[in-house]
Design a protein around this motif. Structure first.
Motif, short mmCIF file in Angstrom:
data_model
loop_
_atom_site.label_atom_id
_atom_site.label_comp_id
_atom_site.label_asym_id
_atom_site.label_seq_id
_atom_site.Cartn_x
_atom_site.Cartn_y
_atom_site.Cartn_z
N ASP A 56 1.80 -41.44 -29.40
CA ASP A 56 1.48 -41.18 -28.34
C ASP A 56 0.47 -40.06 -27.45
N ALA A 57 1.05 -38.86 -28.26
CA ALA A 57 -0.54 -38.45 -28.16
C ALA A 57 -2.06 -38.10 -27.62
N GLY A 58 -2.57 -38.83 -29.05
CA GLY A 58 -3.40 -39.35 -28.90
C GLY A 58 -4.49 -38.21 -29.72
N MET A 59 -3.46 -37.92 -31.20
CA MET A 59 -3.62 -36.53 -31.01
C MET A 59 -2.95 -37.16 -33.25
N ASP A 60 -3.39 -36.02 -34.19
CA ASP A 60 -2.61 -36.27 -35.41
C ASP A 60 -1.86 -35.25 -35.44
N LEU A 61 -0.73 -35.38 -36.66
CA LEU A 61 0.34 -34.63 -36.64
C LEU A 61 -0.42 -33.99 -38.69
N VAL A 62 -0.16 -33.14 -38.47
CA VAL A 62 -0.64 -31.92 -39.41
C VAL A 62 0.66 -30.95 -39.77
N GLU A 63 0.56 -30.72 -40.87
CA GLU A 63 1.18 -30.86 -41.63
C GLU A 63 1.07 -28.88 -42.15
N VAL A 64 1.82 -28.08 -41.22
CA VAL A 64 1.05 -26.49 -41.00
C VAL A 64 1.47 -25.82 -42.00
N SER A 65 3.34 -25.60 -42.39
CA SER A 65 3.62 -24.91 -42.87
C SER A 65 5.45 -25.85 -44.79
N GLN A 66 3.70 -26.37 -45.16
CA GLN A 66 4.57 -27.06 -46.58
C GLN A 66 6.13 -26.70 -47.37
N ASN A 67 6.34 -25.49 -47.15
CA ASN A 67 6.78 -23.95 -48.14
C ASN A 67 8.46 -24.05 -47.97
N VAL A 72 6.55 -27.79 -40.98
CA VAL A 72 6.68 -28.00 -40.15
C VAL A 72 5.06 -28.42 -39.76
N CYS A 73 5.67 -29.63 -38.62
CA CYS A 73 4.20 -30.17 -38.44
C CYS A 73 4.17 -30.08 -37.02
N LYS A 74 2.84 -30.28 -36.98
CA LYS A 74 2.00 -29.65 -35.16
C LYS A 74 1.15 -30.81 -34.37
N ILE A 75 0.67 -31.04 -33.90
CA ILE A 75 0.68 -31.92 -32.99
C ILE A 75 -0.78 -31.81 -32.20
N VAL A 76 -1.93 -31.84 -32.90
CA VAL A 76 -3.30 -30.96 -32.83
C VAL A 76 -4.03 -32.25 -33.58
N ASP A 77 -5.24 -32.17 -32.85
CA ASP A 77 -6.37 -32.78 -32.79
C ASP A 77 -7.22 -32.22 -34.26
N TYR A 78 -7.21 -32.46 -35.61
CA TYR A 78 -7.40 -32.58 -36.83
C TYR A 78 -8.75 -32.71 -36.62
N GLY A 79 -9.81 -33.07 -36.28
CA GLY A 79 -10.86 -32.67 -36.45
C GLY A 79 -11.38 -31.87 -35.59
N LYS A 80 -11.16 -31.13 -34.17
CA LYS A 80 -11.43 -30.14 -33.46
C LYS A 80 -10.61 -28.72 -34.41
N MET A 81 -9.58 -28.85 -35.05
CA MET A 81 -9.14 -27.89 -35.51
C MET A 81 -9.78 -27.32 -36.94
N ARG A 82 -10.57 -28.28 -38.01
CA ARG A 82 -11.44 -28.09 -38.36
C ARG A 82 -12.74 -27.66 -38.47
N PHE A 83 -13.18 -27.84 -37.17
CA PHE A 83 -14.22 -27.85 -36.48
C PHE A 83 -14.41 -26.00 -36.14
N GLU A 84 -13.11 -26.01 -35.44
CA GLU A 84 -12.83 -24.19 -34.91
C GLU A 84 -12.97 -23.54 -36.18
#
Length: 157
Positions: A56-67, A72-84
């Motif tokens: 709905d937000a037009g973004m990706d669900l990224v797993e921040v901490s899997q341990n 913990v998952c965060k809604i972010v633009d994954y392509g932008k996160m990788r670029f930064e």
């Protein structure tokens, strides 16, 4: 006469393991702790609800901490996160200074002006953060007058 042809082994080739955090459908848990795109904690919810919120937000669900017990998952633009992250890594690499070893060679019968030029170069190397190796070379009969070399080195202290 038959030619032997190299063949692939039967079965599907192994997929390369993806690097980085798991995203969207790669997250294989039933419940996650969701953080939305504004950084606000939404609480624990089923993975399908989290994926719907990300869609709905037009973004990706990224797993921040899997341990954790509940990842913990965060809604972010994954392509932008990788670029930064890539830009940040490049900037850190650009800032670091590698220390080099510079070498200055002297002879015991060096003229005073030549000595001043080389000593100025040594101070310049030190200001740039480099290490300096001073070499004193003796040739032939100069070996009999090593005290001249010691006097030359004592000038630089």
């Amino acid at each position: 006469r038959r030619l032997a042809i190299a063949r692939r082994p039967y079965g599907r080739p192994e997929r390369a393991k993806p690097t980085g955090p798991r995203t969207n459908r790669d997250i294989r848990v039933s419940r996650v702790l969701l953080i939305d795109e504004n950084g606000e904690k939404q609480g624990e919810m089923p993975i399908e609800a989290a994926l719907d919120a990300a869609r709905d937000a037009g973004m990706d669900l990224v797993e921040v901490s899997q341990n954790q017990e509940v990842p913990v998952c965060k809604i972010v633009d994954y392509g932008k996160m990788r670029f930064e992250a890539q830009k940040k890594k490049a900037a850190a690499k650009k800032k670091q200074k590698t220390q080099e070893l510079k070498e200055i060679k002297f002879r015991p019968n060096i003229d005073s002006h030549d000595y001043m030029v080389k000593s100025k170069k040594i101070t310049e190397f030190f200001e740039n953060g480099d290490k300096v190796k001073v070499t004193l070379r003796f040739r032939g009969r100069e070996m009999a007058h090593q005290h001249l070399g010691m006097e030359l080195l004592s000038l630089w202290q």
